[in-house]
Write a protein that holds these residues in place. Structure first.
Motif, PDB file in Angstrom:
ATOM      1  N   LYS A 180     -87.562 -20.140  13.765  1.00  0.00           N
ATOM      2  CA  LYS A 180     -88.469 -19.021  13.528  1.00  0.00           C
ATOM      3  C   LYS A 180     -89.142 -19.095  12.158  1.00  0.00           C
ATOM      4  CE  LYS A 180     -85.886 -15.801  16.490  1.00  0.00           C
ATOM      5  NZ  LYS A 180     -85.138 -14.511  16.556  1.00  0.00           N
ATOM      6  N   ASN A 181     -88.538 -19.815  11.222  1.00  0.00           N
ATOM      7  CA  ASN A 181     -89.105 -19.955   9.882  1.00  0.00           C
ATOM      8  C   ASN A 181     -89.206 -21.447   9.540  1.00  0.00           C
ATOM      9  OD1 ASN A 181     -88.913 -16.960   8.851  1.00  0.00           O
ATOM     10  ND2 ASN A 181     -86.918 -17.443   9.728  1.00  0.00           N
ATOM     11  N   PRO A 182     -89.999 -22.190  10.298  1.00  0.00           N
ATOM     12  CA  PRO A 182     -89.986 -23.651  10.162  1.00  0.00           C
ATOM     13  C   PRO A 182     -90.375 -24.148   8.779  1.00  0.00           C
ATOM     14  CG  PRO A 182     -91.860 -22.926  11.479  1.00  0.00           C
ATOM     15  CD  PRO A 182     -90.976 -21.745  11.318  1.00  0.00           C
ATOM     16  N   LEU A 183     -91.394 -23.546   8.170  1.00  0.00           N
ATOM     17  CA  LEU A 183     -91.860 -24.046   6.876  1.00  0.00           C
ATOM     18  C   LEU A 183     -90.868 -23.718   5.762  1.00  0.00           C
ATOM     19  CD1 LEU A 183     -95.666 -23.193   7.132  1.00  0.00           C
ATOM     20  CD2 LEU A 183     -94.498 -25.342   7.663  1.00  0.00           C
ATOM     21  N   ARG A 184     -90.305 -22.507   5.799  1.00  0.00           N
ATOM     22  CA  ARG A 184     -89.319 -22.139   4.781  1.00  0.00           C
ATOM     23  C   ARG A 184     -88.074 -22.993   4.898  1.00  0.00           C
ATOM     24  NH1 ARG A 184     -85.659 -17.005   5.501  1.00  0.00           N
ATOM     25  NH2 ARG A 184     -84.780 -18.571   6.938  1.00  0.00           N
ATOM     26  N   ASP A 185     -87.572 -23.120   6.122  1.00  0.00           N
ATOM     27  CA  ASP A 185     -86.315 -23.851   6.304  1.00  0.00           C
ATOM     28  C   ASP A 185     -86.490 -25.337   5.979  1.00  0.00           C
ATOM     29  OD1 ASP A 185     -85.393 -21.420   7.053  1.00  0.00           O
ATOM     30  OD2 ASP A 185     -85.131 -21.898   9.175  1.00  0.00           O
ATOM     31  N   LYS A 186     -87.633 -25.895   6.315  1.00  0.00           N
ATOM     32  CA  LYS A 186     -87.897 -27.290   5.965  1.00  0.00           C
ATOM     33  C   LYS A 186     -87.949 -27.456   4.455  1.00  0.00           C
ATOM     34  CE  LYS A 186     -91.245 -31.044   6.530  1.00  0.00           C
ATOM     35  NZ  LYS A 186     -92.550 -31.463   7.134  1.00  0.00           N
ATOM     36  N   ALA A 187     -88.630 -26.524   3.768  1.00  0.00           N
ATOM     37  CA  ALA A 187     -88.720 -26.604   2.309  1.00  0.00           C
ATOM     38  C   ALA A 187     -87.347 -26.449   1.666  1.00  0.00           C
ATOM     39  CB  ALA A 187     -89.677 -25.530   1.785  1.00  0.00           C
ATOM     40  N   LEU A 188     -86.522 -25.557   2.206  1.00  0.00           N
ATOM     41  CA  LEU A 188     -85.172 -25.360   1.675  1.00  0.00           C
ATOM     42  C   LEU A 188     -84.355 -26.642   1.760  1.00  0.00           C
ATOM     43  CD1 LEU A 188     -83.949 -21.859   2.934  1.00  0.00           C
ATOM     44  CD2 LEU A 188     -83.851 -22.694   0.576  1.00  0.00           C
ATOM     45  N   VAL A 189     -84.344 -27.257   2.942  1.00  0.00           N
ATOM     46  CA  VAL A 189     -83.563 -28.477   3.132  1.00  0.00           C
ATOM     47  C   VAL A 189     -84.067 -29.588   2.215  1.00  0.00           C
ATOM     48  CG1 VAL A 189     -82.984 -30.308   4.778  1.00  0.00           C
ATOM     49  CG2 VAL A 189     -82.862 -27.922   5.489  1.00  0.00           C
ATOM     50  N   MET A 190     -85.364 -29.711   2.087  1.00  0.00           N
ATOM     51  CA  MET A 190     -85.927 -30.778   1.269  1.00  0.00           C
ATOM     52  C   MET A 190     -85.643 -30.564  -0.218  1.00  0.00           C
ATOM     53  SD  MET A 190     -89.481 -31.739   3.249  1.00  0.00           S
ATOM     54  CE  MET A 190     -89.773 -33.192   2.234  1.00  0.00           C
ATOM     55  N   VAL A 191     -85.717 -29.321  -0.673  1.00  0.00           N
ATOM     56  CA  VAL A 191     -85.397 -29.050  -2.079  1.00  0.00           C
ATOM     57  C   VAL A 191     -83.930 -29.344  -2.362  1.00  0.00           C
ATOM     58  CG1 VAL A 191     -85.170 -27.235  -3.832  1.00  0.00           C
ATOM     59  CG2 VAL A 191     -87.245 -27.371  -2.454  1.00  0.00           C
ATOM     60  N   LEU A 192     -83.046 -28.897  -1.488  1.00  0.00           N
ATOM     61  CA  LEU A 192     -81.617 -29.155  -1.668  1.00  0.00           C
ATOM     62  C   LEU A 192     -81.334 -30.659  -1.712  1.00  0.00           C
ATOM     63  CD1 LEU A 192     -80.147 -26.485   0.778  1.00  0.00           C
ATOM     64  CD2 LEU A 192     -79.674 -26.592  -1.675  1.00  0.00           C
ATOM     65  N   TRP A 193     -81.924 -31.397  -0.801  1.00  0.00           N
ATOM     66  CA  TRP A 193     -81.634 -32.824  -0.674  1.00  0.00           C
ATOM     67  C   TRP A 193     -82.338 -33.644  -1.754  1.00  0.00           C
ATOM     68  CZ3 TRP A 193     -78.214 -35.892   1.238  1.00  0.00           C
ATOM     69  CH2 TRP A 193     -78.490 -37.230   1.495  1.00  0.00           C
ATOM     70  N   ASP A 194     -83.522 -33.216  -2.159  1.00  0.00           N
ATOM     71  CA  ASP A 194     -84.331 -33.999  -3.095  1.00  0.00           C
ATOM     72  C   ASP A 194     -83.884 -33.843  -4.539  1.00  0.00           C
ATOM     73  OD1 ASP A 194     -86.394 -35.804  -3.613  1.00  0.00           O
ATOM     74  OD2 ASP A 194     -87.888 -34.233  -3.898  1.00  0.00           O
ATOM     75  N   THR A 195     -83.251 -32.711  -4.861  1.00  0.00           N
ATOM     76  CA  THR A 195     -82.957 -32.400  -6.259  1.00  0.00           C
ATOM     77  C   THR A 195     -81.478 -32.362  -6.602  1.00  0.00           C
ATOM     78  OG1 THR A 195     -82.903 -30.018  -5.825  1.00  0.00           O
ATOM     79  CG2 THR A 195     -85.048 -30.992  -6.403  1.00  0.00           C
ATOM     80  N   GLY A 196     -80.614 -32.083  -5.610  1.00  0.00           N
ATOM     81  CA  GLY A 196     -79.198 -31.905  -5.908  1.00  0.00           C
ATOM     82  C   GLY A 196     -78.918 -30.621  -6.670  1.00  0.00           C
ATOM     83  N   LEU A 197     -79.816 -29.649  -6.576  1.00  0.00           N
ATOM     84  CA  LEU A 197     -79.605 -28.378  -7.267  1.00  0.00           C
ATOM     85  C   LEU A 197     -78.459 -27.601  -6.638  1.00  0.00           C
ATOM     86  CD1 LEU A 197     -83.245 -27.028  -7.765  1.00  0.00           C
ATOM     87  CD2 LEU A 197     -81.820 -28.232  -9.422  1.00  0.00           C
ATOM     88  N   ARG A 198     -77.811 -26.770  -7.450  1.00  0.00           N
ATOM     89  CA  ARG A 198     -76.826 -25.830  -6.932  1.00  0.00           C
ATOM     90  C   ARG A 198     -77.544 -24.789  -6.086  1.00  0.00           C
ATOM     91  NH1 ARG A 198     -75.830 -26.713 -12.390  1.00  0.00           N
ATOM     92  NH2 ARG A 198     -73.778 -27.611 -12.901  1.00  0.00           N
ATOM     93  N   ALA A 199     -76.816 -24.178  -5.160  1.00  0.00           N
ATOM     94  CA  ALA A 199     -77.418 -23.149  -4.310  1.00  0.00           C
ATOM     95  C   ALA A 199     -78.006 -22.022  -5.154  1.00  0.00           C
ATOM     96  CB  ALA A 199     -76.366 -22.599  -3.341  1.00  0.00           C
ATOM     97  N   SER A 200     -77.282 -21.601  -6.186  1.00  0.00           N
ATOM     98  CA  SER A 200     -77.767 -20.501  -7.037  1.00  0.00           C
ATOM     99  C   SER A 200     -79.061 -20.883  -7.746  1.00  0.00           C
ATOM    100  CB  SER A 200     -76.703 -20.120  -8.064  1.00  0.00           C
ATOM    101  OG  SER A 200     -76.386 -21.230  -8.896  1.00  0.00           O
ATOM    102  N   GLU A 201     -79.201 -22.174  -8.083  1.00  0.00           N
ATOM    103  CA  GLU A 201     -80.405 -22.637  -8.769  1.00  0.00           C
ATOM    104  C   GLU A 201     -81.601 -22.671  -7.819  1.00  0.00           C
ATOM    105  OE1 GLU A 201     -77.949 -25.412 -11.979  1.00  0.00           O
ATOM    106  OE2 GLU A 201     -78.824 -26.315 -10.184  1.00  0.00           O
ATOM    107  N   VAL A 202     -81.354 -23.061  -6.573  1.00  0.00           N
ATOM    108  CA  VAL A 202     -82.427 -23.050  -5.579  1.00  0.00           C
ATOM    109  C   VAL A 202     -82.867 -21.617  -5.301  1.00  0.00           C
ATOM    110  CG1 VAL A 202     -83.011 -23.556  -3.176  1.00  0.00           C
ATOM    111  CG2 VAL A 202     -81.713 -25.213  -4.516  1.00  0.00           C
ATOM    112  N   LEU A 203     -81.898 -20.737  -5.117  1.00  0.00           N
ATOM    113  CA  LEU A 203     -82.219 -19.338  -4.819  1.00  0.00           C
ATOM    114  C   LEU A 203     -82.843 -18.632  -6.016  1.00  0.00           C
ATOM    115  CD1 LEU A 203     -79.015 -18.429  -2.774  1.00  0.00           C
ATOM    116  CD2 LEU A 203     -81.294 -18.972  -1.891  1.00  0.00           C
ATOM    117  N   GLY A 204     -82.626 -19.170  -7.219  1.00  0.00           N
ATOM    118  CA  GLY A 204     -83.204 -18.584  -8.424  1.00  0.00           C
ATOM    119  C   GLY A 204     -84.615 -19.046  -8.721  1.00  0.00           C
ATOM    120  N   LEU A 205     -85.141 -19.984  -7.913  1.00  0.00           N
ATOM    121  CA  LEU A 205     -86.508 -20.458  -8.136  1.00  0.00           C
ATOM    122  C   LEU A 205     -87.515 -19.339  -7.885  1.00  0.00           C
ATOM    123  CD1 LEU A 205     -86.388 -23.960  -6.382  1.00  0.00           C
ATOM    124  CD2 LEU A 205     -86.422 -23.505  -8.845  1.00  0.00           C
TER     125      LEU A 205
END
Length: 293
Positions: A127-152
């Motif tokens: 239902k949220n293809p663009l958001r979920d794709k961006a989330l997975v790619m940011v997590l995988w591409d950067t190795g950021l902590r979850a809190s750091e991703v959510l703090g963007l």
């Protein structure tokens, strides 16, 4: 300065706040000292002994904490005691006489490249293809902590990097690949709902995505992809292992992950080396030569 363990603990926690440590870290430190006081009593700080600390460790194991949990509690207590020594509250450091609790090496969950491909495919069907794709790619591409991703925030994104708020309040620009930037941009332009919040990743109702929400997104994607769900931190481990295997030097990985010391980074390097050993068992030229005889 005279005072009990609790008196000194309050002074230490004040110093931790002054140094900008996160509320979660300070809360953990407070709990660790409370657990120690519960065992040894709120005696004068100057009377704390190595025997007291050993009793504290024994009780921590008896309380059912895992070896890793005991070790984490010990690191907090040791940091407190050593701070007191530096401040003059103890003449000698009793922690020097104690070996840290042994923590058995365990295999923690790691997200692999093939799993990321399946998750991205599952995102396109959601239902949220663009958001979920961006989330997975940011997590995988950067190795950021979850809190750091959510703090963007929306303003934290530029073509080659995202601005990350690290633990302890430090701010760092972390590189992102062009495909990840394009995925973020596509989400921000076409799917991110109107909102008074400046968080980059939002729910469908326009509220900032929280940690539990992130876990739900990843769990749903995994279920739709037909693979076992893994926690957000498994992406950090997987990204770090992939970076090492792709040739990133350990000092660069340390900067990428935001580690203050190379100790934690070395853990990810060991994970990558273990991967290489497992691959070699299958791909070894000598093994292949023997099999073909």
């Amino acid at each position: 300065m005279w005072g009990t363990i609790t008196d000194w603990a309050e002074a230490w926690l004040l110093d931790c706040r002054a140094r900008g440590l996160s509320p979660n870290t300070i809360g953990f430190y407070r709990d660790a000292v409370k657990a120690m006081v519960k065992v040894v009593g709120d005696k004068p700080m100057a009377e704390l002994t190595a025997e007291d600390l050993r009793a504290f460790l024994v009780k921590s194991f008896e309380d059912g904490l895992s070896p890793g949990g005991v070790a984490a509690r010990w690191r907090a207590a040791r940091a407190f005691v050593r701070w007191v020594v530096r401040e003059g509250g103890l003449e000698h450091d009793p922690t020097r006489k104690i070996k840290p609790p042994k923590v058995p090496e365990v295999d923690l969950p790691v997200v692999r490249e093939w799993e990321v491909k399946k998750l991205l495919a599952a995102a396109e069907m959601g239902k949220n293809p663009l958001r979920d794709k961006a989330l997975v790619m940011v997590l995988w591409d950067t190795g950021l902590r979850a809190s750091e991703v959510l703090g963007l925030r929306v303003s934290d994104v530029k073509a080659e990097a995202v601005r990350v708020r690290r633990k302890g309040g430090a701010v760092q620009w972390v590189p992102v690949s062009l495909p990840t930037y394009r995925a973020i941009l596509a989400y921000a332009r076409a799917e991110r709902p109107p909102s008074d919040h400046d968080a980059l990743f939002l729910t469908r109702s326009g509220l900032p995505l929280a940690y539990d929400g992130l876990k739900m997104v990843l769990r749903r994607l995994a279920e739709n992809a037909g693979i076992p769900p893994k926690p957000p931190h498994a992406f950090r481990r997987g990204a770090a292992v992939a970076m090492v295997k792709n040739g990133m030097p350990s000092y660069a990985l340390q900067a990428m992950l935001g580690h203050k010391s190379p100790v934690m980074t070395a853990h990810y390097v060991r994970l990558a080396e273990k991967d290489l050993r497992e691959i070699h068992r299958v791909a070894s030229p000598v093994i292949g030569l023997i099999k073909r005889r």
